[in-house]
Design an enzyme around this catalytic site. Structure first.
Site, PDB file in Angstrom:
ATOM      1  N   LEU A 250       0.832  -1.200   0.000  1.00  0.00           N
ATOM      2  CA  LEU A 250       0.000   0.000   0.000  1.00  0.00           C
ATOM      3  C   LEU A 250       0.870   1.256   0.000  1.00  0.00           C
ATOM      4  O   LEU A 250       0.394   2.334   0.313  1.00  0.00           O
ATOM      5  CB  LEU A 250      -0.912   0.014   1.235  1.00  0.00           C
ATOM      6  CG  LEU A 250      -2.141  -0.912   1.205  1.00  0.00           C
ATOM      7  CD1 LEU A 250      -2.914  -0.812   2.513  1.00  0.00           C
ATOM      8  CD2 LEU A 250      -3.063  -0.567   0.029  1.00  0.00           C
ATOM      9  N   CYS A 260       7.510  -7.976 -13.827  1.00  0.00           N
ATOM     10  CA  CYS A 260       6.363  -8.842 -13.518  1.00  0.00           C
ATOM     11  C   CYS A 260       5.018  -8.112 -13.517  1.00  0.00           C
ATOM     12  O   CYS A 260       4.146  -8.433 -14.326  1.00  0.00           O
ATOM     13  CB  CYS A 260       6.586  -9.515 -12.178  1.00  0.00           C
ATOM     14  SG  CYS A 260       8.126 -10.428 -12.148  1.00  0.00           S
TER      15      CYS A 260
HETATM   16  C1  UGA Z   1       6.511  -9.386  -7.899  1.00  0.00           C
HETATM   17  C2  UGA Z   1       5.723 -10.125  -6.796  1.00  0.00           C
HETATM   18  O1  UGA Z   1       5.773  -9.366  -5.580  1.00  0.00           O
HETATM   19  C3  UGA Z   1       6.291 -11.530  -6.555  1.00  0.00           C
HETATM   20  O2  UGA Z   1       5.489 -12.219  -5.612  1.00  0.00           O
HETATM   21  C4  UGA Z   1       6.284 -12.292  -7.884  1.00  0.00           C
HETATM   22  O3  UGA Z   1       6.858 -13.581  -7.754  1.00  0.00           O
HETATM   23  C5  UGA Z   1       7.088 -11.510  -8.915  1.00  0.00           C
HETATM   24  O4  UGA Z   1       6.504 -10.193  -9.079  1.00  0.00           O
HETATM   25  C6  UGA Z   1       7.026 -12.267 -10.212  1.00  0.00           C
HETATM   26  O5  UGA Z   1       5.924 -12.429 -10.747  1.00  0.00           O
HETATM   27  O6  UGA Z   1       8.049 -12.808 -10.638  1.00  0.00           O
HETATM   28  P1  UGA Z   1       8.873  -8.081  -7.988  1.00  0.00           P
HETATM   29  O7  UGA Z   1       8.397  -7.591  -9.323  1.00  0.00           O
HETATM   30  O8  UGA Z   1      10.228  -8.683  -7.882  1.00  0.00           O
HETATM   31  O9  UGA Z   1       7.848  -9.207  -7.421  1.00  0.00           O
HETATM   32  O10 UGA Z   1       8.860  -6.863  -6.950  1.00  0.00           O
HETATM   33  P2  UGA Z   1       7.803  -6.246  -5.921  1.00  0.00           P
HETATM   34  O11 UGA Z   1       8.453  -6.174  -4.606  1.00  0.00           O
HETATM   35  O12 UGA Z   1       6.490  -6.902  -6.003  1.00  0.00           O
HETATM   36  O13 UGA Z   1       7.678  -4.753  -6.474  1.00  0.00           O
HETATM   37  C7  UGA Z   1       7.108  -4.472  -7.759  1.00  0.00           C
HETATM   38  C8  UGA Z   1       6.984  -2.980  -7.959  1.00  0.00           C
HETATM   39  O14 UGA Z   1       5.962  -2.448  -7.121  1.00  0.00           O
HETATM   40  C9  UGA Z   1       8.246  -2.168  -7.627  1.00  0.00           C
HETATM   41  O15 UGA Z   1       8.438  -1.179  -8.617  1.00  0.00           O
HETATM   42  C10 UGA Z   1       7.922  -1.525  -6.294  1.00  0.00           C
HETATM   43  O16 UGA Z   1       8.607  -0.318  -6.090  1.00  0.00           O
HETATM   44  C11 UGA Z   1       6.437  -1.302  -6.427  1.00  0.00           C
HETATM   45  N1  UGA Z   1       5.720  -1.207  -5.134  1.00  0.00           N
HETATM   46  C12 UGA Z   1       5.669  -2.276  -4.307  1.00  0.00           C
HETATM   47  C13 UGA Z   1       5.068  -0.029  -4.801  1.00  0.00           C
HETATM   48  O17 UGA Z   1       5.097   0.963  -5.550  1.00  0.00           O
HETATM   49  N2  UGA Z   1       4.389   0.028  -3.615  1.00  0.00           N
HETATM   50  C14 UGA Z   1       4.324  -1.034  -2.774  1.00  0.00           C
HETATM   51  O18 UGA Z   1       3.665  -0.902  -1.717  1.00  0.00           O
HETATM   52  C15 UGA Z   1       4.988  -2.215  -3.118  1.00  0.00           C
END
Ligand code: UGA
Length: 435
Positions: A250, A260
């Site tokens: 959030l 992803c």
């Molecule tokens: C995501 C999923 O979290 C994993 O569970 C999944 O296995 C993976 O995709 C995949 O399909 O391979 P990932 O893309 O490595 O993992 O990174 P995340 O930590 O999910 O972050 C994704 C994006 O969302 C980042 O740019 C991050 O900065 C952003 N984000 C994340 C936000 O802007 N706000 C948040 O609260 C959380």
């Protein structure tokens, strides 16, 4: 157990390393000989905390082998994991060409019964596609089963996520196969969910899309918060305290990137369309995500004015901390917008500068956040690397032309910054003037 992993990318390499560390014999197959040679020398193709140590340990203990020889890997293994790339096509549809070629290669090498496990993120129905492809191309009448076992690891915490997943999803066509996979994963002692193949394939897309929806929801609320004078970090804290909502994913900011979420949401929209359902909710998730860089550009415009000839410092280039991955990074989108408006860009990232240089060769790469700050008209924090938390902000303020800080990840405390003389902007928090 003897395992073969096809595709030494993020998921493949981490999966192989962890299974080897649990005592299995793992053969990794990839077509990229240079990558495999580097791995044998301990040079990792990606930056991921803890990965190098675990790979080197298991190479030394001869449980982890790298080869381009698919026949050898398949012949020696009971379980074959497909971990190849599934990039998006222009239309949002998933490109399954690497899956198809992996299936054909397996087919040619089948020498006895095998369990073939799809770990790559693939649209529902891909299990059937793999089965058909192998049936069409196998050279001997050998039996096999196809399982869907989606991966949920995150970049930056891949090793920990693989050792301690919230759940292991096993989409199996029959009980015998499910039991074999349960045996393989038993050592992790984590919750396991046995499903049919279609449901397992759907769980992966539904999960990623839901998480992306949470982020876009927070970002939509953030834009409203700025209008009404509320603070989105407080609002989402209050929301997240309700266990039914949960506090994770959030965090409002400049939007989600990576290899992803953007791809998987688009793919699910595409799959839905092909089944006659117009998934408007997910289209809006992507639209909100696309609106975040223009949103912060508006604030930069208000605080800095005409960008022509101005120097903007960027802290962070990777799509998230603890990785060198810049795929779909919002920092890169932002820099492109700033360059279009005539700004000069100085940037620093602890890991991602080399890769960024390939797509943005003309910006100035700095050796530290302090160099970024020198003569800057404003600084934008785009990736919340932990090492940016406790910077000497007085030093930064003194070397900037004008102490304006735009916090694209709501990483800092506004009061701390205004007390030091900064004009501070946080996404969904608004502008705070120096005290
Ligand atoms: C995501 C999923 O979290 C994993 O569970 C999944 O296995 C993976 O995709 C995949 O399909 O391979 P990932 O893309 O490595 O993992 O990174 P995340 O930590 O999910 O972050 C994704 C994006 O969302 C980042 O740019 C991050 O900065 C952003 N984000 C994340 C936000 O802007 N706000 C948040 O609260 C959380």
């Amino acid at each position: 157990m003897n395992i073969c992993v096809l595709g030494v990318g993020y998921v493949g390499l981490t999966t192989a390393a962890v299974f080897a560390d649990l005592g299995n014999e793992v053969i990794c197959i990839d077509i990229d000989e240079v990558k495999l040679e580097n791995l044998k020398q301990g040079i990792m193709p990606i930056y991921e905390p803890g990965l190098k140590e675990i790979v080197l340990r298991n190479i030394a203990e001869e449980r982890l082998l790298f080869t381009t020889d698919t026949a050898k890997g398949v012949a020696n293994s009971e379980v074959i994991f497909i971990c190849v790339g599934t990039p998006p096509k222009e239309s949002g549809e998933t490109d399954l060409s690497q899956i198809e070629s992996a299936a054909k290669n397996i087919a040619k090498s089948l020498n006895s019964y095998k369990i073939i496990v799809n770990k790559s993120t693939v649209p529902v129905g891909t299990g059937d596609f793999v089965r058909r492809t192998i049936e069409e191309h196998r050279e001997a009448e050998v039996n096999f089963d196809v399982v869907s076992n989606p991966e949920f690891l995150r970049e930056g915490s891949a090793i920990q996520d693989t050792f301690e997943p919230d759940r292991v999803v096993i989409g199996a066509p029959n009980k015998k196969v499910a039991l074999k996979l349960l045996e393989l994963y038993a050592a992790l002692e984590r919750p396991m969910l046995i499903t049919d193949v279609y449901s397992a394939e759907m769980i992966k897309y539904a999960s990623n899309s839901f998480l992306a929806m949470k982020i876009s929801f927070a970002n939509a609320i953030a834009q409203l918060c700025e209008g009404v004078g509320a603070d989105v970090t407080v609002v989402t804290k209050g929301m997240g305290a309700d266990q039914r909502i949960g506090k994770q994913f959030l965090n409002a900011g400049i939007g989600f990137g990576g290899s992803c979420f953007p791809k998987d949401v688009e793919s699910l929209i595409h799959t839905s369309g092909s089944f006659g359902y117009d998934f408007k909710m997910l289209k809006e998730v992507m639209a909100v995500n696309r609106s975040m860089v223009p949103h912060i550009m508006t604030r930069i415009d208000e605080l800095v004015g005409d960008l022509n000839g101005k120097i903007i410092g960027i802290l962070g280039l990777a799509f998230k901390p603890n990785t060198d991955d810049i795929r779909e990074s919002k920092a890169i989108d932002l820099i492109k917008e700033l360059l279009d408006k005539g700004a000069t860009i100085k940037a620093y990232d602890p890991q991602a500068m080399e890769l960024t240089q390939e797509v943005l060769p003309t910006i100035e790469y700095c050796s530290s956040p302090y160099e970024v700050a020198e003569h800057a008209d404003a600084i934008v924090l785009a990736t919340e690397w932990r090492e940016f938390k406790a910077l000497n902000m007085e030093r930064i303020r003194n070397s900037m032309k004008t102490p304006i800080m735009l916090d694209g990840r709501n990483f800092y405390n506004p009061d701390d910054k205004t007390r030091l003389g900064f004009t501070y902007y946080g996404v969904g928090r608004g502008v705070f003037k120096p005290q």
